[in-house]
Each structure stands twice: as C-alpha cells, then as structure tokens.
Design an enzyme around this catalytic site. Sequence first.
Site, PDB file in Angstrom:
ATOM      1  N   GLU A  42      -2.943  35.895  28.981  1.00  0.00           N
ATOM      2  CA  GLU A  42      -1.492  35.668  28.972  1.00  0.00           C
ATOM      3  C   GLU A  42      -0.940  35.211  27.623  1.00  0.00           C
ATOM      4  OE1 GLU A  42      -0.467  33.077  32.235  1.00  0.00           O
ATOM      5  OE2 GLU A  42      -1.069  34.535  33.739  1.00  0.00           O
ATOM      6  N   GLU A  77      -5.354  37.997  37.993  1.00  0.00           N
ATOM      7  CA  GLU A  77      -4.968  36.746  38.649  1.00  0.00           C
ATOM      8  C   GLU A  77      -3.901  37.039  39.686  1.00  0.00           C
ATOM      9  OE1 GLU A  77      -3.765  33.349  36.263  1.00  0.00           O
ATOM     10  OE2 GLU A  77      -5.347  33.756  34.792  1.00  0.00           O
TER      11      GLU A  77
END
Length: 442
Positions: free
Chosen positions: A169, A352
Amino acid sequence: MTTVPLPDFPAGFRWGVSTSAYQIEGATGVDGRGPSIWDTFAREPGRIVDGSTGDEACDHRHRYAEDIALTAGLGVSAYRFSIAWPRVQPGGAGPANAAGLDFYDRLVDGLLAAGVDPVATLFHWDLPQPLEDAGGWLNRDTAARFAEYADLTAARLGDRVKLWITLNEPFIHMTLGYGIGTHAPGRMLLFDSFPVAHHQLLGHGLAVAALRARSTSEVAIANNYSPVRQVGDTDADRVAARAYDALHNRLFTDPLLGRGYPDAPGFDPAVVRDGDLDVIAAPIDVLGVNYYNPTGIRAPEEGSPLPFEMVPLDGYPRTAFDWPVAPDGLRELLGQLHDRYRDALPPIQVTESGCAYDDVPDADGRVHDPERIAYLDGHVRAVHEAIGAGVPVTGYFVWSLLDNWEWAEGFTKRFGLVHVDYPTQRRTPKSSYTWFRDLIRR
Ligand code: GBH
C-alpha cells in the site's frame, strides 16, 4: 448473511491469510534488529490511541511455530507475512544481518514443511530509522537502498519464497505517513508528498530487477484500492470524484502498467527523471489488491486545501472501525481494474480483505464473530462474481490471521480469524476461523 451455499472456485485458486512484521512480531530488541520509524513514532505521546507500541505485539517472533500451526490448520495454501527491513539491515544499508534473516529462514522452512506457500512482502511500512533520518522516501536514494535490501533478502530466501510482494500500500504509506501524519513518520506535507509516491514506485521497479536476478519466483506489489462513489451531481462533484480516483486508484497503477502518471493532485513531473518510468513499468506477475471499502467523494467547501471532500456513505452496515461493509465495492473495483487496464492487467490476487469487530471470548472461552463471517462471505462471493465476469482473480487472502497491533489504533481493533489475549498471548480461533477452514476444505 445469506444461506446460499458458496460457489466453487477454480482449481488452484490461492486461499491465504496475511500479517505484517511490526504488527505481530514484537521482540524488537532481538537478533540485532535496528530501530524503525514505527518504533520512533509509537513512542511519541499522543500518536497511538492506547499509548501502546509494537514492542511485544503478538510475540510472533517467539511463537511463530504455533502461528504456522494455526495457519496450516486453516488449510490455506499461502501465508503472506512481511520481512522487517530493520532486522535484515539494522542501519538501512550495508551487509545483511545474518541473525535477522535466520528468523525468516526458519519461518519459511516451517511454512513449507506445513504445506503452506510463503508469500513475503519486503516493505510493510517499517522503514529503518536511519533512512528516515536521511529523508525517508522523500529521498531518491531510499529507492536504491530498497533494491539493495531486496537483493540481500532474495539471496537468502529466493529459492523458497513463492511470491514476492515489493511494497504494501504505497498510497496509504504516502498519504497517512507523509501527507497527513497519522502514521509514521508523521509528516504533514499534503500534496508535497508526491516524491514519496515516485520514490516508492522507483524502489519497487529496482527491487523487481533485483528479485528477478536472484529468484525465479513470481513478483507482485500490493496496492490499496477504493472505488469512488460520487456524492452529488454537479460538475464540481464530478471533477472531485475524478481527482480522488486518480490519486487513490491510478497514481500507483497507471505507471506500473506502462501508462505513465495520471493527472493526479500533487503530481510533479520535475521529480521524474529520464528512464524512471521504464524501471517502474517492469513486468509483474501478479497485482495484489488490498480492499476494505469504497469512498464517498463530493466537491470541497470553498477554501479547502483538498480538491475533494470525503463523505460517509449511507446505507451500509459498519465495522468497529466505522468503515462501511460493502462487498459490492470489491466487485466494482475488480471490474474497474479489468476495464481500465485490459491486456496490461496481470492476474489479481486479493492480498488483504477483512474487518475489525469487538470480539470478546464468552464464558466458555469461545469467540463468536458472525459479523466477520458475513463480511468474508460477501467478499468471497464478490470475487467469485468477478471471476465469472472474466476478471482474472487467482487468490484471496484474509487480513488477518491474528488480532494484532493496528498501527495508530494500537490494540483496540481486532482483525483476526484468531483471537489474541495480549496479556497471556493465548491464541483462540474464532468462529470465522472454522468458517474459513470449512470454505477451503469443500
Ligand atoms: C491495511 O491498510 C494495512 O495494510 C494493514 O497493515 C492494516 O492492518 C489493515 O489494512 C487494517 O487497517 O472509509 O474513510 O474510514 C488499510 C488502509 C485506510 C483502508 C483507511 C481503509 C478507510 C478510510 N485503510 N481506509 S474511511
């Protein structure tokens, strides 16, 4: 929750669970590990809601054998963890610290012995503090340092890690870490943080080359995505929604997939040198997609420093984090990625997906988390629908195996399939653990 049976997934679909180093390992003082920006940040008063640090976290560094057994007990084919750069290079540069790598060596061998593919993320936000002291990701040199660290790690583990993930991320790290400062290193540069985007992406590209030289395993990056829901119907609302979408969903994907940078807020061409875009566009084998929720966007108020305003979305249930539960957003996102990038899109793995609830053991010590089961059920179905519509999705990882140290929220948010009682470190599989195991077993 729907009672309709879950559909079948293609043979070879990769089911997994995810964790990250600083959130679970603890033992920050062993094996010659150096300090990271999160050690520093968590010690600053007021940064972490409960005043905690990751010094102990889930004590996974010592309890990894039990955690491997819990992972294997789920029947998953993969476990995604991250490697702490400060364990491998305590000062952020120079030769590898063998004792630091020894731990991951044992972890990887333990996973393989249990029949679980090791999926290793190289950077899940725990930058060695000495690199931050030299400017962190604002400094172009950090990209070169990252590639060196990737090389050292792959030299030791490249024969056994099955999938490498360079960065976790980078958008969240840029915005929360350098844009608004709610994460380490706690800078508040707003859109002046664009160099952090570029240098992370450059580091990714250089690391891909380093990994390819040492390992024949697949290589990926894990991006966070959030489909944008435009709230309001004026031209200004449309412009705002497009700006937010460019920032969150395209800034870190267009250049990776060979399109160069989009016109996103903060983009500064002066930071980009000749040849950088070719490095960044090095082919990847998998695009990791971390998804939590969609984002409502409308035009900003007059005088706002941002070119958009975020608005809560009505009509969804909410998690303990107050994030909306919106599996339709995952379906939408996967479709958008497919439509947008078409032939340039590599296979996607959802690296995720998960939710926080206030899970408490009952009088018998059991932890019932029906909301998490409903959450995961919805998101797994969304992935199945996307596959049916032709989107190449080849894996799904739940965040997270364990309740863990949730960054600025400390120990107050529980994302695990396994409950952790922090004072005793006792692990208790929740009902969602059994549900996920049964889903995989069918
Ligand atoms: C991930 O970040 C991290 O990779 C992981 O380490 C972390 O533990 C996990 O997620 C859970 O947080 O709807 O406006 O309230 C997720 C980044 C940023 C995604 C905030 C959800 C909600 C914004 N998240 N976002 S809002």
